[in-house]
Design a protein around this motif. Structure first.
Motif, PDB file in Angstrom:
ATOM      1  N   PRO A  87       9.442 -19.811   3.129  1.00 51.99           N
ATOM      2  CA  PRO A  87       8.254 -20.026   2.291  1.00 51.99           C
ATOM      3  C   PRO A  87       6.984 -20.301   3.094  1.00 51.99           C
ATOM      4  CG  PRO A  87       9.865 -21.812   2.004  1.00 51.99           C
ATOM      5  CD  PRO A  87      10.541 -20.724   2.776  1.00 51.99           C
ATOM      6  N   SER A  88       7.136 -20.864   4.293  1.00 51.17           N
ATOM      7  CA  SER A  88       5.927 -21.130   5.075  1.00 51.17           C
ATOM      8  C   SER A  88       5.253 -19.830   5.521  1.00 51.17           C
ATOM      9  CB  SER A  88       6.239 -22.020   6.287  1.00 51.17           C
ATOM     10  OG  SER A  88       7.027 -21.320   7.227  1.00 51.17           O
ATOM     11  N   VAL A  89       6.033 -18.777   5.659  1.00 52.93           N
ATOM     12  CA  VAL A  89       5.470 -17.469   6.018  1.00 52.93           C
ATOM     13  C   VAL A  89       5.027 -16.706   4.770  1.00 52.93           C
ATOM     14  CG1 VAL A  89       6.088 -15.187   6.947  1.00 52.93           C
ATOM     15  CG2 VAL A  89       6.709 -17.262   8.201  1.00 52.93           C
ATOM     16  N   THR A  90       5.870 -16.709   3.742  1.00 51.85           N
ATOM     17  CA  THR A  90       5.547 -15.893   2.564  1.00 51.85           C
ATOM     18  C   THR A  90       4.361 -16.458   1.790  1.00 51.85           C
ATOM     19  OG1 THR A  90       7.271 -17.069   1.296  1.00 51.85           O
ATOM     20  CG2 THR A  90       7.873 -14.952   2.276  1.00 51.85           C
ATOM     21  N   THR A 130       6.968 -17.716  -5.262  1.00 49.12           N
ATOM     22  CA  THR A 130       8.083 -16.764  -5.261  1.00 49.12           C
ATOM     23  C   THR A 130       9.250 -17.313  -4.448  1.00 49.12           C
ATOM     24  OG1 THR A 130       6.494 -14.952  -5.351  1.00 49.12           O
ATOM     25  CG2 THR A 130       8.741 -14.389  -4.696  1.00 49.12           C
ATOM     26  N   SER A 131      10.434 -17.244  -5.014  1.00 44.77           N
ATOM     27  CA  SER A 131      11.635 -17.667  -4.301  1.00 44.77           C
ATOM     28  C   SER A 131      11.682 -17.006  -2.928  1.00 44.77           C
ATOM     29  CB  SER A 131      12.863 -17.249  -5.121  1.00 44.77           C
ATOM     30  OG  SER A 131      14.032 -17.382  -4.344  1.00 44.77           O
ATOM     31  N   ALA A 132      11.838 -17.819  -1.888  1.00 51.31           N
ATOM     32  CA  ALA A 132      11.887 -17.283  -0.524  1.00 51.31           C
ATOM     33  C   ALA A 132      12.999 -17.976   0.244  1.00 51.31           C
ATOM     34  CB  ALA A 132      10.555 -17.496   0.185  1.00 51.31           C
ATOM     35  N   ASP A 142       0.826  -1.216   0.000  1.00 52.55           N
ATOM     36  CA  ASP A 142       0.000   0.000   0.000  1.00 52.55           C
ATOM     37  C   ASP A 142       0.858   1.263   0.000  1.00 52.55           C
ATOM     38  OD1 ASP A 142      -2.285  -1.499   0.051  1.00 52.55           O
ATOM     39  OD2 ASP A 142      -2.662  -1.262   2.203  1.00 52.55           O
ATOM     40  N   SER A 143       2.065   1.166   0.551  1.00 49.36           N
ATOM     41  CA  SER A 143       2.918   2.355   0.653  1.00 49.36           C
ATOM     42  C   SER A 143       3.629   2.685  -0.657  1.00 49.36           C
ATOM     43  CB  SER A 143       3.959   2.167   1.764  1.00 49.36           C
ATOM     44  OG  SER A 143       4.992   1.281   1.350  1.00 49.36           O
ATOM     45  N   VAL A 144       3.545   1.778  -1.634  1.00 53.44           N
ATOM     46  CA  VAL A 144       4.152   2.048  -2.944  1.00 53.44           C
ATOM     47  C   VAL A 144       3.262   3.057  -3.677  1.00 53.44           C
ATOM     48  CG1 VAL A 144       4.864   1.040  -5.141  1.00 53.44           C
ATOM     49  CG2 VAL A 144       5.138  -0.266  -3.011  1.00 53.44           C
ATOM     50  N   ASP A 145       3.875   4.103  -4.231  1.00 49.24           N
ATOM     51  CA  ASP A 145       3.073   5.149  -4.877  1.00 49.24           C
ATOM     52  C   ASP A 145       2.303   4.596  -6.077  1.00 49.24           C
ATOM     53  OD1 ASP A 145       4.093   6.973  -3.062  1.00 49.24           O
ATOM     54  OD2 ASP A 145       5.784   7.504  -4.356  1.00 49.24           O
ATOM     55  N   GLY A 146       3.002   3.829  -6.919  1.00 46.72           N
ATOM     56  CA  GLY A 146       2.346   3.249  -8.084  1.00 46.72           C
ATOM     57  C   GLY A 146       1.701   1.910  -7.742  1.00 46.72           C
ATOM     58  N   GLN A 147       1.334   1.175  -8.768  1.00 49.27           N
ATOM     59  CA  GLN A 147       0.671  -0.114  -8.558  1.00 49.27           C
ATOM     60  C   GLN A 147       1.697  -1.239  -8.620  1.00 49.27           C
ATOM     61  OE1 GLN A 147      -2.560  -0.779  -7.840  1.00 49.27           O
ATOM     62  NE2 GLN A 147      -2.028  -2.952  -7.733  1.00 49.27           N
ATOM     63  N   LEU A 148       1.882  -1.918  -7.509  1.00 50.15           N
ATOM     64  CA  LEU A 148       2.782  -3.069  -7.478  1.00 50.15           C
ATOM     65  C   LEU A 148       2.025  -4.239  -6.869  1.00 50.15           C
ATOM     66  CD1 LEU A 148       5.941  -3.662  -7.994  1.00 50.15           C
ATOM     67  CD2 LEU A 148       6.079  -3.695  -5.510  1.00 50.15           C
ATOM     68  N   ASP A 149       2.027  -5.355  -7.583  1.00 48.68           N
ATOM     69  CA  ASP A 149       1.308  -6.535  -7.088  1.00 48.68           C
ATOM     70  C   ASP A 149       2.283  -7.531  -6.481  1.00 48.68           C
ATOM     71  OD1 ASP A 149      -1.096  -5.509  -8.072  1.00 48.68           O
ATOM     72  OD2 ASP A 149      -0.676  -6.333 -10.073  1.00 48.68           O
ATOM     73  N   ARG A 150       1.737  -8.431  -5.691  1.00 49.53           N
ATOM     74  CA  ARG A 150       2.565  -9.486  -5.111  1.00 49.53           C
ATOM     75  C   ARG A 150       3.319 -10.261  -6.194  1.00 49.53           C
ATOM     76  NH1 ARG A 150      -1.349  -8.496  -1.756  1.00 49.53           N
ATOM     77  NH2 ARG A 150      -1.175  -8.869   0.483  1.00 49.53           N
ATOM     78  N   THR A 151       2.676 -10.463  -7.327  1.00 48.35           N
ATOM     79  CA  THR A 151       3.306 -11.251  -8.397  1.00 48.35           C
ATOM     80  C   THR A 151       4.475 -10.517  -9.051  1.00 48.35           C
ATOM     81  OG1 THR A 151       1.614 -10.404  -9.890  1.00 48.35           O
ATOM     82  CG2 THR A 151       1.247 -12.592  -8.960  1.00 48.35           C
ATOM     83  N   ASP A 152       4.608  -9.221  -8.761  1.00 44.26           N
ATOM     84  CA  ASP A 152       5.752  -8.480  -9.293  1.00 44.26           C
ATOM     85  C   ASP A 152       7.022  -8.737  -8.481  1.00 44.26           C
ATOM     86  OD1 ASP A 152       4.201  -7.223 -11.292  1.00 44.26           O
ATOM     87  OD2 ASP A 152       3.498  -5.736  -9.837  1.00 44.26           O
ATOM     88  N   ILE A 153       6.879  -9.339  -7.326  1.00 41.78           N
ATOM     89  CA  ILE A 153       8.042  -9.591  -6.468  1.00 41.78           C
ATOM     90  C   ILE A 153       8.785 -10.823  -6.985  1.00 41.78           C
ATOM     91  CG2 ILE A 153       8.785 -10.207  -4.120  1.00 41.78           C
ATOM     92  CD1 ILE A 153       6.262  -8.629  -3.137  1.00 41.78           C
ATOM     93  N   ASP A 154      10.069 -10.629  -7.331  1.00 40.07           N
ATOM     94  CA  ASP A 154      10.847 -11.716  -7.930  1.00 40.07           C
ATOM     95  C   ASP A 154      11.459 -12.637  -6.885  1.00 40.07           C
ATOM     96  OD1 ASP A 154      10.568 -10.839 -10.671  1.00 40.07           O
ATOM     97  OD2 ASP A 154      11.902  -9.177 -10.132  1.00 40.07           O
ATOM     98  N   GLU A 155      11.804 -12.085  -5.741  1.00 40.17           N
ATOM     99  CA  GLU A 155      12.544 -12.885  -4.761  1.00 40.17           C
ATOM    100  C   GLU A 155      12.333 -12.283  -3.379  1.00 40.17           C
ATOM    101  OE1 GLU A 155      16.649 -13.502  -5.859  1.00 40.17           O
ATOM    102  OE2 GLU A 155      16.723 -15.263  -4.586  1.00 40.17           O
ATOM    103  N   ALA A 156      12.209 -13.152  -2.376  1.00 40.10           N
ATOM    104  CA  ALA A 156      11.965 -12.687  -1.008  1.00 40.10           C
ATOM    105  C   ALA A 156      13.010 -13.241  -0.059  1.00 40.10           C
ATOM    106  CB  ALA A 156      10.573 -13.114  -0.551  1.00 40.10           C
ATOM    107  N   PHE A 157      13.414 -12.410   0.907  1.00 34.93           N
ATOM    108  CA  PHE A 157      14.344 -12.825   1.959  1.00 34.93           C
ATOM    109  C   PHE A 157      13.696 -12.497   3.289  1.00 34.93           C
ATOM    110  CE2 PHE A 157      16.727 -11.739  -1.828  1.00 34.93           C
ATOM    111  CZ  PHE A 157      17.491 -12.888  -2.007  1.00 34.93           C
ATOM    112  N   LEU A 158      13.599 -13.487   4.153  1.00 36.00           N
ATOM    113  CA  LEU A 158      12.894 -13.299   5.416  1.00 36.00           C
ATOM    114  C   LEU A 158      13.847 -13.484   6.589  1.00 36.00           C
ATOM    115  CD1 LEU A 158       9.883 -12.887   6.466  1.00 36.00           C
ATOM    116  CD2 LEU A 158      10.049 -15.290   7.118  1.00 36.00           C
TER     117      LEU A 158
END
Lengths: 389, 389
Positions: free
Chosen positions: B66-69, B77-79, B35-51
């Motif tokens: 991956p169990s959290v993401t 998505t790679s996590a 929501d804090s992104v000014d433009g439109q960014l969807d979850r599917t736009d995320i290429d890789e996640a680090f937790l």
């Protein structure tokens, strides 16, 4: 983007070592990895380290990475613990690739380590269970072998995969591993043995399951500029892929394929500019026999449903069109969780440099490693080529 | 090397939330970050996640990421799970920076999460203890507060740092945190309160110690090309530094400085092409009051031994020359281990964009985050600037 080369790689023996610790095993692997570098590379040349480990069982939990790397002589070097269950090593390898490609390290270390054999009975089963999904698999009583047994059962039902085809994975990998001085289970087994093993989780028997092992591995990656100073016999990492799928098998659309294997393979192939046909040999994640057959299909080595006939054809034997698990795989070499993905990279490094001793295969130019976390919640795939870019 | 921008960042409330889980808290943080992104960014736009998470306490241990993401809508998505004790969030942030700089992701997610308040009594102490060194600190009975108490005692003895100077950290950070709607302990305290708190580990009292908190954070990083499409108000990560030092305090040459803080700061400053004087404001790791004073010195904000007089001068107050912990810091905002480093990035993002509400400080162009694991076994430092490169 910097090109990435493996300039040294080694593993400790995999096995049951009650006298060893996380720290001592990793120190051994790192020492051998440094020794395997053609030129002179010191510990102080390592800019950043990534350590793959599940790391459970009452040891240092927080700061798992620096507590291990400092003992190996890397005091002060940036060290980060990477966890993706059984894919922790492959994930750590990817982080080292990213560090060098980003230009943030000239030399990066990807390591992995696990001690498993000091956990007896119920405790081992408990910790192995944690790599399954917690709420609806582990807490419902599903063992990890039970999860893969569901996949095997479905593959047999859907495609007619046979008991003998599953057992051929064990026969092949034990034959390969018997030639590997670092392997945990260094013996051959007959098809008859493998077919008639004690049932663990029907249809999987003892010969369908890899052992629980202690062990460590270390791979030293370098930028092209540094690699040029260190070796005339480089191994380049040309492709890196990483993907996740639902952690719980029951949450996924199919029991007979792993979406994260397919996703990671696609990313790695695209990254390397190749397709599956271009892969000469592979180290794949055979935690259970069915896992190797699924890998053939998910990596595109054969069509869906054809893995049984593919292995039966001899295609993945050392003299076949695409040798798989020349090291012995998890089945014979062993499966010390965090070290497994690094152990795979060690084998590809050695094979591409012609340093694999009695198990050296001929004519290999391009290798692949495939490391699976849990039943497919995370997968790392890497592609390697001999020679300079 | 790709430039890296923060295009969105948010945290859940930090506090005690018995009705929440790792998964639900992270899902909340991710939703707010998108929501804090000014433009439109969807979850599917995320290429890789680090937790980043320590992730202990009986939950999903293997495949923590991956169990959290997956629960937050990132199926496939790679996590990857990143652990460096209390620096897990900062380490995860660095991995996301590397992924984008390497050109391997256009959009990368750095997240962090921890649930701590459901661990009662002995168990909490046990898990907090694991961030100390295991063999010679934890097993010898040293608590984590006890480790920092040794540093405080040494600093007071060596440099004449006073009880009041230590307590000023608490007074300042509570005053800041009282204005932060997401803070765990949203109240001010007087210097008298802070000086006279119940002793925890002499010389540290209750007001010298941060709380144990539940919480999550998410920062969305993008390459320049993607960031250009999403915002006209960018925050660039210009410097990333990461270092380790010996995990056990007793193994280090000094009790009054943390080599990994110095090392990570040097790397981050060099990376950003700046020096300490160029830092306008900072979020530093004040797990204990003494830790904030050590940070001033290790980060180069003042000379060794002068942190006490530096804070007394008002330099790090919101209207001072270099505001520190405008968010309230760990002391007031809270310290949910893995989320802490991401929470720091959230504050810097908001301050640089002028979106920090009642606690907004003026004239800020360059910020820094400083995230410490254990008593200094691993440290991540990042530098941020407003505007395009």
């Amino acid at each position: 983007m910097q090109d990435v080369y493996v300039v040294g790689a080694a593993q400790s023996d995999f096995g049951a070592f009650p006298e060893e610790s996380y720290r001592s095993l990793f120190a051994t692997a790192l020492e051998h990895a440094l020794d395997s570098v053609d030129g002179q590379l010191d510990r102080t040349d390592i800019d950043e380290a990534f350590l793959g480990t599940l790391g459970v069982g009452g040891r240092q939990l927080g700061l798992s990475a620096p507590s291990v790397t400092e003992y190996a002589g890397l005091d002060g070097t940036s060290a980060t613990h990477i966890e993706n269950a059984c894919a922790a090593g492959g994930s750590a390898l990817r982080q080292a690739v990213q560090s060098i490609r980003a230009g943030m390290a000239d030399v990066a270390l990807a390591g992995g380590v696990e001690i498993m054999t000091d956990m007896s009975g119920d405790r081992t089963r408990y910790w192995l269970g944690v790599s399954g999904e917690t709420e609806w698999e582990r807490m419902a009583g599903t063992t990890f072998a039970g999860v893969y047994a569901q996949m095997a059962d479905a593959h047999m039902g859907e495609y007619g995969t046979t008991r003998e085809q599953l057992s051929t994975v064990a026969v092949k990998n034990h034959r390969n591993g018997a030639k590997n001085p670092h392997a945990h289970l260094r013996f051959e087994c007959s098809l008859e043995d493998a077919v008639n093993g004690t049932v663990v989780a029907d249809p999987l028997n003892l010969y369908d399951c890899c052992p629980t092992s202690d062990g460590a591995g270390a791979a030293i990656l370098a930028s092209r500029e540094v690699a040029k100073e260190l070796t005339d016999d480089p191994v380049r990492i040309t492709g890196s892929g990483h993907a996740s799928s639902r952690v719980g098998l029951f949450q996924r659309p199919s029991l007979t394929s792993i979406p994260a294997s397919q996703g990671a393979a696609k990313e790695a192939y695209d990254d390397a500019g190749i397709s599956a046909e271009d892969v000469d040999f592979a180290e794949v994640h055979d935690c259970f026999s069915i896992a190797e057959l699924l890998a053939y299909e998910d990596l595109g080595f054969c069509a869906p449903g054809e893995a049984g006939t593919y292995i039966e054809s001899g295609a993945t034997e050392p003299d076949g069109e695409r040798p798989v698990n020349l090291s012995g795989g998890l089945k014979s070499k062993g499966h010390p969780i965090g070290a497994t993905g690094i152990g795979q990279a060690v084998e590809v490094f050695k094979q591409l440099r012609g340093e694999a001793g009695d198990r050296q295969a001929d004519g290999l130019e391009r290798g692949l490693t495939h490391n699976v976390g849990g039943s497919g919640g995370a997968v790392a795939v890497h592609v390697y080529e001999g020679g300079w870019a």
